[in-house]
Structure formats: C-alpha cells, structure tokens
Design a protein around this motif. Structure first.
Motif, PDB file in Angstrom:
ATOM      1  N   ILE A 131       3.298 114.780 149.342  1.00  0.00           N
ATOM      2  CA  ILE A 131       4.322 113.964 148.693  1.00  0.00           C
ATOM      3  C   ILE A 131       4.618 114.594 147.337  1.00  0.00           C
ATOM      4  N   THR A 132       5.745 114.215 146.775  1.00  0.00           N
ATOM      5  CA  THR A 132       6.149 114.782 145.485  1.00  0.00           C
ATOM      6  C   THR A 132       6.630 113.666 144.571  1.00  0.00           C
ATOM      7  N   SER A 133       6.113 113.661 143.373  1.00  0.00           N
ATOM      8  CA  SER A 133       6.607 112.681 142.402  1.00  0.00           C
ATOM      9  C   SER A 133       7.903 113.220 141.805  1.00  0.00           C
ATOM     10  N   THR A 134       8.707 112.283 141.327  1.00  0.00           N
ATOM     11  CA  THR A 134       9.993 112.670 140.733  1.00  0.00           C
ATOM     12  C   THR A 134       9.884 112.812 139.227  1.00  0.00           C
ATOM     13  N   GLY A 135       8.751 112.445 138.671  1.00  0.00           N
ATOM     14  CA  GLY A 135       8.551 112.511 137.229  1.00  0.00           C
ATOM     15  C   GLY A 135       7.582 111.433 136.798  1.00  0.00           C
ATOM     16  N   ARG A 136       7.659 111.099 135.526  1.00  0.00           N
ATOM     17  CA  ARG A 136       6.762 110.082 134.970  1.00  0.00           C
ATOM     18  C   ARG A 136       7.556 109.091 134.136  1.00  0.00           C
ATOM     19  N   HIS A 137       7.043 107.896 134.125  1.00  0.00           N
ATOM     20  CA  HIS A 137       7.543 106.867 133.228  1.00  0.00           C
ATOM     21  C   HIS A 137       6.341 106.490 132.388  1.00  0.00           C
ATOM     22  N   GLY A 138       6.280 107.007 131.190  1.00  0.00           N
ATOM     23  CA  GLY A 138       5.067 106.900 130.389  1.00  0.00           C
ATOM     24  C   GLY A 138       4.026 107.797 131.041  1.00  0.00           C
ATOM     25  N   LEU A 139       2.872 107.239 131.320  1.00  0.00           N
ATOM     26  CA  LEU A 139       1.822 108.015 131.967  1.00  0.00           C
ATOM     27  C   LEU A 139       1.802 107.840 133.485  1.00  0.00           C
ATOM     28  N   ARG A 140       2.668 106.979 133.993  1.00  0.00           N
ATOM     29  CA  ARG A 140       2.638 106.663 135.425  1.00  0.00           C
ATOM     30  C   ARG A 140       3.611 107.539 136.214  1.00  0.00           C
ATOM     31  N   ARG A 141       3.078 108.153 137.273  1.00  0.00           N
ATOM     32  CA  ARG A 141       3.922 108.960 138.159  1.00  0.00           C
ATOM     33  C   ARG A 141       4.958 108.062 138.832  1.00  0.00           C
ATOM     34  N   GLN A 142       6.131 108.628 139.058  1.00  0.00           N
ATOM     35  CA  GLN A 142       7.210 107.931 139.745  1.00  0.00           C
ATOM     36  C   GLN A 142       7.507 108.663 141.057  1.00  0.00           C
ATOM     37  N   PHE A 143       7.791 107.902 142.109  1.00  0.00           N
ATOM     38  CA  PHE A 143       8.095 108.467 143.416  1.00  0.00           C
ATOM     39  C   PHE A 143       9.377 107.855 143.933  1.00  0.00           C
ATOM     40  N   GLY A 144      10.134 108.638 144.667  1.00  0.00           N
ATOM     41  CA  GLY A 144      11.323 108.112 145.335  1.00  0.00           C
ATOM     42  C   GLY A 144      10.901 107.236 146.502  1.00  0.00           C
ATOM     43  N   SER A 145      11.803 106.380 146.938  1.00  0.00           N
ATOM     44  CA  SER A 145      11.478 105.459 148.039  1.00  0.00           C
ATOM     45  C   SER A 145      11.187 106.205 149.338  1.00  0.00           C
ATOM     46  N   GLU A 146      11.637 107.447 149.461  1.00  0.00           N
ATOM     47  CA  GLU A 146      11.340 108.233 150.666  1.00  0.00           C
ATOM     48  C   GLU A 146       9.849 108.545 150.792  1.00  0.00           C
ATOM     49  N   ALA A 147       9.103 108.388 149.696  1.00  0.00           N
ATOM     50  CA  ALA A 147       7.659 108.611 149.755  1.00  0.00           C
ATOM     51  C   ALA A 147       6.997 107.620 150.712  1.00  0.00           C
ATOM     52  N   LEU A 148       7.558 106.416 150.848  1.00  0.00           N
ATOM     53  CA  LEU A 148       7.008 105.436 151.789  1.00  0.00           C
ATOM     54  C   LEU A 148       7.133 105.942 153.232  1.00  0.00           C
ATOM     55  N   VAL A 149       8.261 106.581 153.538  1.00  0.00           N
ATOM     56  CA  VAL A 149       8.450 107.137 154.881  1.00  0.00           C
ATOM     57  C   VAL A 149       7.453 108.265 155.113  1.00  0.00           C
ATOM     58  N   ARG A 150       7.298 109.137 154.137  1.00  0.00           N
ATOM     59  CA  ARG A 150       6.327 110.233 154.260  1.00  0.00           C
ATOM     60  C   ARG A 150       4.916 109.700 154.456  1.00  0.00           C
ATOM     61  N   LEU A 151       4.555 108.663 153.699  1.00  0.00           N
ATOM     62  CA  LEU A 151       3.222 108.082 153.833  1.00  0.00           C
ATOM     63  C   LEU A 151       3.035 107.450 155.209  1.00  0.00           C
ATOM     64  N   SER A 152       4.095 106.886 155.761  1.00  0.00           N
ATOM     65  CA  SER A 152       4.023 106.351 157.118  1.00  0.00           C
ATOM     66  C   SER A 152       3.788 107.473 158.119  1.00  0.00           C
TER      67      SER A 152
END
Length: 142
Positions: free
Chosen positions: A29-50
């Motif tokens: 999976i790939t994060s799209t960046g960070r918001h503060g210290l927390r990684r951000q992921f696109g909603s497509e990450a849920l499909v990949r995790l499935s």
C-alpha cells in the motif's frame, strides 16, 4: 478523493497500524502523505487491503500477493496460480474432513480401549504408512 488517516484505515480494515506501516514499507500500500504525524491513505487502500486479506486467507504469501497487485493498484490475478491454490485448498479440506471423521470415530468408539478397536488400529497403520507426509491429514474411517 477521500483520504483516511492511518487510525481510520486501521479501524475500517481491521488491520493494525503496525501492519499497515509494514505493508507500506514493502510496497503493498502507499500513503499519500501526512497530516501532522499521521500517514494519510486514499480510499483505494481499503480495496487493496481487501485483496491482501483475500490472498492471505487463500494461503498466498505477501510476496505472491504483491505480484498480483499491479503498481497501478489494479489486480493482475494469475488464473493458473489461483486454480492451483484452489486445488490445494480442496485437498486440505478433504484431509481435514477425514481427520475430523477419525477424531469422531475415536471419541465415539465403544471399544474398552482405542487400541482394541480394529478401525482405530487400521487408521494408525495407514497414518504410519503415510509417514506423516501431511501434518493434518488422516484417513477416513471405514
């Protein structure tokens, strides 16, 4: 596109944040960046995790799963590998079903001792002949 922080993605997917970080580290999976210290992921990450969850449940390694998810995120499922894995799962189901029958027979056998039961002794001989080739396999009682 909607973005999910790592905590939200973990909660929605049932995958720990540590596992998500590991999956990101190995490129699943790939994060799209960070918001503060927390990684951000696109909603497509849920499909990949499935897809990852399905592959793991089917017995594929993370390396194999990685090869089944293209860089663009679109699954590229090798049909021959899927058929072979399905065949292996079918064989495992047969072996586990036979093991369950064997255990039921042993539990329900009316012989004073399991070693006095001809069926149980025959099962032991079959297992011995197999040489423990399959950790979970057992013959079907007759």
């Amino acid at each position: 596109m909607r973005f999910l922080d790592i905590g939200t993605l973990a909660a929605r997917s049932g995958t720990s944040a540590a596992t998500l970080r590991y999956y990101e580290e190995i490129g699943l999976i790939t994060s799209t960046g960070r918001h503060g210290l927390r990684r951000q992921f696109g909603s497509e990450a849920l499909v990949r995790l499935s897809l990852i969850g399905l592959g793991k449940a089917a017995g594929f390694s993370l390396t194999q799963i990685s090869g089944m998810i293209g860089r663009d995120g679109i699954p590229d499922l090798p049909r021959d590998s899927l058929r072979a894995q399905a065949d292996a799962l079918d064989a495992r189901v047969r072996d586990l079903t036979a093991l369950a029958r064997t255990l039921r027979h042993a539990a329900d056998c009316s012989a004073p001792s399991h070693l006095e039961c001809p069926t149980f002794r025959r099962l032991l001989r079959v297992v011995l002949r197999r040489g423990h080739r399959t950790r979970h396999a057992a013959p079907t009682p007759r």
